[in-house]
Design a protein around this motif. Sequence first.
Motif, mmCIF file in Angstrom:
data_model
loop_
_atom_site.group_PDB
_atom_site.id
_atom_site.type_symbol
_atom_site.label_atom_id
_atom_site.label_comp_id
_atom_site.label_asym_id
_atom_site.label_seq_id
_atom_site.Cartn_x
_atom_site.Cartn_y
_atom_site.Cartn_z
ATOM 1 N N GLU A 1 -2.886 4.746 -6.246
ATOM 2 C CA GLU A 1 -3.744 3.852 -7.032
ATOM 3 C C GLU A 1 -3.117 2.466 -7.155
ATOM 4 O O GLU A 1 -3.806 1.451 -7.046
ATOM 5 N N ARG B 1 -3.654 0.674 -3.911
ATOM 6 C CA ARG B 1 -5.045 0.195 -3.794
ATOM 7 C C ARG B 1 -5.270 -1.032 -4.677
ATOM 8 O O ARG B 1 -5.905 -2.004 -4.250
ATOM 9 N N ASN B 2 -4.738 -0.998 -5.893
ATOM 10 C CA ASN B 2 -4.901 -2.142 -6.787
ATOM 11 C C ASN B 2 -4.199 -3.385 -6.249
ATOM 12 O O ASN B 2 -4.715 -4.499 -6.367
ATOM 13 N N GLU C 1 -3.717 -4.082 -3.114
ATOM 14 C CA GLU C 1 -4.530 -4.578 -1.999
ATOM 15 C C GLU C 1 -5.771 -5.308 -2.519
ATOM 16 O O GLU C 1 -6.142 -6.357 -1.991
#
Length: 73
Positions: A38, A41-42, A44
Amino acid sequence: MTIDPNIEARLIELETRLAFQENALAELSEALATSRLEAARNAELLRRALEELKQNRGDFFADPASEPPPPHY
């Protein structure tokens, strides 16, 4: 050979505790892996948002010389 009941009870208690600790460790490991994914992803998403903001900065802050004069002129 017989095993002392107290020692057997202690051994069972230790095995039970070990099983619970192994289960807790597996759950924590899974939670950490999920958290890392997570976070990646954050990071990115933030990188992309900053990139788009840099690209669109010209739209937000136009050159004052290219703007028409205010209506009171």
